[in-house]
Design a protein around this motif. Sequence first.
Motif, PDB file in Angstrom:
ATOM      1  N   ALA A 145      44.935  49.264  51.497  1.00 37.31           N
ATOM      2  CA  ALA A 145      44.666  50.603  50.772  1.00 37.31           C
ATOM      3  C   ALA A 145      45.612  50.479  49.424  1.00 37.31           C
ATOM      4  N   ALA A 146      46.869  49.945  49.434  1.00 44.19           N
ATOM      5  CA  ALA A 146      47.694  50.034  48.193  1.00 44.19           C
ATOM      6  C   ALA A 146      47.292  48.904  47.128  1.00 44.19           C
ATOM      7  N   LEU A 147      46.734  47.948  47.562  1.00 46.20           N
ATOM      8  CA  LEU A 147      46.504  46.852  46.489  1.00 46.20           C
ATOM      9  C   LEU A 147      44.925  47.163  45.971  1.00 46.20           C
ATOM     10  N   ASP A 148      44.108  47.828  46.605  1.00 46.88           N
ATOM     11  CA  ASP A 148      42.760  47.804  46.158  1.00 46.88           C
ATOM     12  C   ASP A 148      42.480  48.562  44.720  1.00 46.88           C
ATOM     13  N   PRO A 149      43.285  49.958  44.808  1.00 47.63           N
ATOM     14  CA  PRO A 149      43.370  50.629  43.328  1.00 47.63           C
ATOM     15  C   PRO A 149      43.884  49.903  42.346  1.00 47.63           C
ATOM     16  N   LEU A 150      44.786  49.091  42.516  1.00 47.59           N
ATOM     17  CA  LEU A 150      45.463  48.266  41.297  1.00 47.59           C
ATOM     18  C   LEU A 150      44.482  47.177  40.996  1.00 47.59           C
ATOM     19  N   ALA A 151      43.737  46.561  41.641  1.00 46.42           N
ATOM     20  CA  ALA A 151      42.742  45.447  41.595  1.00 46.42           C
ATOM     21  C   ALA A 151      41.659  46.178  40.718  1.00 46.42           C
ATOM     22  N   GLU A 152      41.364  47.453  41.018  1.00 49.34           N
ATOM     23  CA  GLU A 152      40.094  48.030  40.384  1.00 49.34           C
ATOM     24  C   GLU A 152      40.507  48.763  38.957  1.00 49.34           C
ATOM     25  N   ALA A 153      41.737  48.756  38.835  1.00 49.96           N
ATOM     26  CA  ALA A 153      42.233  49.298  37.704  1.00 49.96           C
ATOM     27  C   ALA A 153      41.706  48.520  36.378  1.00 49.96           C
ATOM     28  N   PRO A 154      41.558  49.186  35.384  1.00 48.27           N
ATOM     29  CA  PRO A 154      41.013  48.818  33.974  1.00 48.27           C
ATOM     30  C   PRO A 154      41.745  47.531  33.728  1.00 48.27           C
ATOM     31  N   GLY A 155      41.396  46.490  33.384  1.00 48.03           N
ATOM     32  CA  GLY A 155      42.144  45.290  33.022  1.00 48.03           C
ATOM     33  C   GLY A 155      42.879  44.619  33.998  1.00 48.03           C
ATOM     34  N   GLY A 156      42.714  45.126  35.341  1.00 51.41           N
ATOM     35  CA  GLY A 156      43.604  44.430  36.403  1.00 51.41           C
ATOM     36  C   GLY A 156      42.940  43.141  36.900  1.00 51.41           C
ATOM     37  N   TYR A 157      41.541  43.031  36.690  1.00 47.03           N
ATOM     38  CA  TYR A 157      41.065  41.820  37.354  1.00 47.03           C
ATOM     39  C   TYR A 157      39.961  41.515  36.269  1.00 47.03           C
ATOM     40  N   ALA A 158      39.683  40.211  35.888  1.00 47.60           N
ATOM     41  CA  ALA A 158      38.665  39.771  34.874  1.00 47.60           C
ATOM     42  C   ALA A 158      38.158  38.378  35.224  1.00 47.60           C
ATOM     43  N   ALA A 159      36.866  38.356  35.106  1.00 49.29           N
ATOM     44  CA  ALA A 159      36.063  37.048  35.318  1.00 49.29           C
ATOM     45  C   ALA A 159      36.145  36.188  33.890  1.00 49.29           C
ATOM     46  N   ILE A 160      36.428  35.094  34.078  1.00 54.67           N
ATOM     47  CA  ILE A 160      36.414  34.446  32.622  1.00 54.67           C
ATOM     48  C   ILE A 160      35.962  32.867  32.716  1.00 54.67           C
ATOM     49  N   VAL A 161      35.627  32.255  31.714  1.00 57.34           N
ATOM     50  CA  VAL A 161      35.139  30.966  31.852  1.00 57.34           C
ATOM     51  C   VAL A 161      36.256  30.120  32.204  1.00 57.34           C
ATOM     52  N   PRO A 162      36.313  29.322  33.073  1.00 61.32           N
ATOM     53  CA  PRO A 162      37.330  28.356  33.498  1.00 61.32           C
ATOM     54  C   PRO A 162      37.898  27.723  32.224  1.00 61.32           C
ATOM     55  N   PRO A 163      39.049  27.914  31.673  1.00 68.45           N
ATOM     56  CA  PRO A 163      39.651  27.226  30.806  1.00 68.45           C
ATOM     57  C   PRO A 163      39.673  25.752  30.968  1.00 68.45           C
ATOM     58  N   SER A 164      39.683  24.821  29.585  1.00 68.60           N
ATOM     59  CA  SER A 164      39.476  23.419  29.571  1.00 68.60           C
ATOM     60  C   SER A 164      41.241  23.063  30.141  1.00 68.60           C
ATOM     61  N   GLY A 165      41.409  21.619  30.299  1.00 69.89           N
ATOM     62  CA  GLY A 165      42.542  21.149  30.737  1.00 69.89           C
ATOM     63  C   GLY A 165      43.878  21.312  29.648  1.00 69.89           C
ATOM     64  N   TRP A 166      43.606  21.290  28.366  1.00 69.31           N
ATOM     65  CA  TRP A 166      44.521  21.436  27.414  1.00 69.31           C
ATOM     66  C   TRP A 166      44.848  22.905  27.335  1.00 69.31           C
ATOM     67  N   VAL A 167      43.931  23.706  27.698  1.00 70.39           N
ATOM     68  CA  VAL A 167      44.536  25.199  27.566  1.00 70.39           C
ATOM     69  C   VAL A 167      45.426  25.462  28.621  1.00 70.39           C
ATOM     70  N   VAL A 168      45.354  24.813  29.980  1.00 73.76           N
ATOM     71  CA  VAL A 168      46.165  24.954  31.101  1.00 73.76           C
ATOM     72  C   VAL A 168      47.447  24.147  30.974  1.00 73.76           C
TER      73      VAL A 168
END
Length: 199
Positions: A145-168
Amino acid sequence: PDAASALGGAALVLALADPAEVFRVGFRLSFAAAAGIAWLARPWRERWSRRHRLLLRFPAPRRDRPVRMLLSGYVLGALPVSLAAWCATQGLVAHAFGTATPVAPVSNLVAGPLLAVLLPLLALTACGLAACAVPATWAARGLRAALDPLAEAPGGYAAIVPPSGWVVLLWCAGCVLLRARPRSGLACLAVAAAAAWVP
């Protein structure tokens, strides 16, 4: 006292017990988080909590603002650890899972006290003390209950294309540089984040 030796010894024991463990994401995340905490948390904590430690020497602030002093002491002690662990693992998380979690350092501050209650209850339940199962369930629900609102906050979680090895690698280099050369480290992190930010 020697964090690098302790981490190396732990990795060696796990690798000897199960060599395949070294190639698992959980292994890399666990050791990256521990290394990040060992490398970054202490200097950040000392730098950020200087004023708080000075105030603790005087009785007036402790007496007049006890709750505020307690909360600020917790945040100044826990935020460097949370931020260091997040910084050290975010590149690996993005590469392995295609996610970015900028809210994680803040959510860890909320999760820490709740986990301090939940984990002992889970351990006691696993040892056969069934009476601990109900409070463990309540603690787990409170954590959710404490963490779900934080995860759903704007910008709290984003799906991205997995970066390449040099970026990591650039992100990891930025984490290493943050201690000795903060500006260079922040520049590396900014370039890596910009290169990885493909929604």
